[in-house]
Design a protein around this motif. Structure first.
Motif, short mmCIF file in Angstrom:
data_model
loop_
_atom_site.label_atom_id
_atom_site.label_comp_id
_atom_site.label_asym_id
_atom_site.label_seq_id
_atom_site.Cartn_x
_atom_site.Cartn_y
_atom_site.Cartn_z
N GLY A 276 0.81 -1.21 0.00
CA GLY A 276 0.00 0.00 0.00
C GLY A 276 0.85 1.26 0.00
N ALA A 277 1.93 1.25 0.78
CA ALA A 277 2.82 2.41 0.83
C ALA A 277 3.48 2.65 -0.52
CB ALA A 277 3.87 2.22 1.93
N LEU A 278 3.91 1.57 -1.17
CA LEU A 278 4.54 1.70 -2.49
C LEU A 278 3.53 2.18 -3.53
CD1 LEU A 278 6.73 -1.52 -2.43
CD2 LEU A 278 7.54 0.85 -2.24
N GLU A 279 2.31 1.71 -3.44
CA GLU A 279 1.28 2.18 -4.38
C GLU A 279 0.99 3.66 -4.18
OE1 GLU A 279 -1.84 -0.66 -3.66
OE2 GLU A 279 -0.97 -2.12 -5.04
N LEU A 280 0.99 4.12 -2.91
CA LEU A 280 0.81 5.55 -2.66
C LEU A 280 1.98 6.35 -3.21
CD1 LEU A 280 -0.67 5.44 0.97
CD2 LEU A 280 -1.83 6.25 -1.09
N ALA A 281 3.19 5.85 -3.02
CA ALA A 281 4.37 6.53 -3.56
C ALA A 281 4.26 6.66 -5.08
CB ALA A 281 5.65 5.78 -3.18
N ARG A 282 3.85 5.58 -5.73
CA ARG A 282 3.69 5.60 -7.19
C ARG A 282 2.64 6.63 -7.61
NH1 ARG A 282 3.10 0.07 -9.15
NH2 ARG A 282 5.27 0.16 -9.80
N ALA A 283 1.52 6.65 -6.91
CA ALA A 283 0.44 7.58 -7.24
C ALA A 283 0.87 9.03 -7.10
CB ALA A 283 -0.78 7.30 -6.36
N GLY B 85 3.95 10.01 -7.66
CA GLY B 85 5.09 10.23 -8.55
C GLY B 85 6.42 10.29 -7.82
N ARG B 86 6.52 9.60 -6.69
CA ARG B 86 7.75 9.63 -5.90
C ARG B 86 8.58 8.37 -6.13
NH1 ARG B 86 5.49 11.38 -0.05
NH2 ARG B 86 7.28 12.73 0.20
N SER C 168 13.19 -3.86 1.84
CA SER C 168 14.14 -4.34 0.84
C SER C 168 13.80 -5.76 0.39
CB SER C 168 15.56 -4.30 1.38
OG SER C 168 15.96 -2.97 1.62
N ALA C 169 13.46 -6.63 1.34
CA ALA C 169 13.09 -8.01 1.01
C ALA C 169 11.81 -8.03 0.17
CB ALA C 169 12.91 -8.83 2.28
N TYR C 170 10.86 -7.19 0.53
CA TYR C 170 9.61 -7.11 -0.23
C TYR C 170 9.90 -6.68 -1.67
CZ TYR C 170 4.85 -6.15 -1.62
OH TYR C 170 3.65 -6.15 -2.29
N LEU C 171 10.70 -5.65 -1.82
CA LEU C 171 11.03 -5.16 -3.16
C LEU C 171 11.76 -6.23 -3.98
CD1 LEU C 171 12.10 -1.54 -2.22
CD2 LEU C 171 10.19 -2.17 -3.72
N PHE D 173 7.52 -3.32 -8.68
CA PHE D 173 7.79 -2.01 -8.08
C PHE D 173 9.18 -1.49 -8.42
CE2 PHE D 173 4.39 -3.67 -5.31
CZ PHE D 173 3.49 -2.63 -5.46
N ASN D 174 9.93 -2.18 -9.27
CA ASN D 174 11.29 -1.76 -9.61
C ASN D 174 11.35 -0.35 -10.20
OD1 ASN D 174 12.37 -4.12 -8.66
ND2 ASN D 174 12.81 -4.99 -10.68
N ASP D 175 10.28 0.06 -10.87
CA ASP D 175 10.26 1.39 -11.49
C ASP D 175 10.31 2.50 -10.44
OD1 ASP D 175 7.49 0.39 -10.98
OD2 ASP D 175 6.96 2.44 -11.59
N LEU D 176 10.01 2.16 -9.20
CA LEU D 176 10.02 3.17 -8.13
C LEU D 176 11.40 3.39 -7.52
CD1 LEU D 176 6.78 2.23 -6.15
CD2 LEU D 176 7.07 3.99 -7.90
N LEU D 177 12.33 2.47 -7.75
CA LEU D 177 13.63 2.54 -7.09
C LEU D 177 14.44 3.72 -7.59
CD1 LEU D 177 14.51 -1.24 -7.03
CD2 LEU D 177 13.60 0.15 -5.17
N ALA D 178 14.96 4.49 -6.63
CA ALA D 178 15.78 5.66 -6.98
C ALA D 178 17.21 5.23 -7.24
CB ALA D 178 15.74 6.68 -5.84
#
Length: 90
Positions: free
Chosen positions: A56-63, A65-66, A76-79, A85-90
């Motif tokens: 849920g936190a990653l989906e909010l970050a994506r929404a 644009g972060r 880290s283990a989840y990712l 969710f790799n597209d979110l990694l900075a």
């Protein structure tokens, strides 16, 4: 199980389940969220609450644009298990 919400005042994402709150702490900067620590109450252990919280936190970050940086072993283990969710990694 409730929806994941961003409690920006406390710099954490929250998920309430059965009267308990699981949290994922973060540091925010422009366009970036750095996850620092995740806590799931013992009463909720083994039920997938941590994974639901992080998703849920990653989906909010994506929404928003972060991008995301993980300094938390659980995040880290989840990712590592969820390449969607790799597209979110900075």
């Amino acid at each position: 199980m409730s929806e994941v919400r961003d409690n920006a005042a406390l710099s954490r994402f929250e998920l309430e389940v059965d009267g308990h709150t699981a949290v994922a702490y973060y540091r925010a900067s422009p366009g970036l969220i750095t996850f620092t620590h995740t806590e799931v109450p013992p009463e909720l252990g083994g039920r997938g609450v941590g994974s639901t919280l992080v998703r849920g936190a990653l989906e909010l970050a994506r929404a928003e644009g972060r991008k995301v940086v993980s300094r938390c072993p659980f995040v880290s283990a989840y990712l590592g298990k969820h390449p969607e969710f790799n597209d979110l990694l900075a």
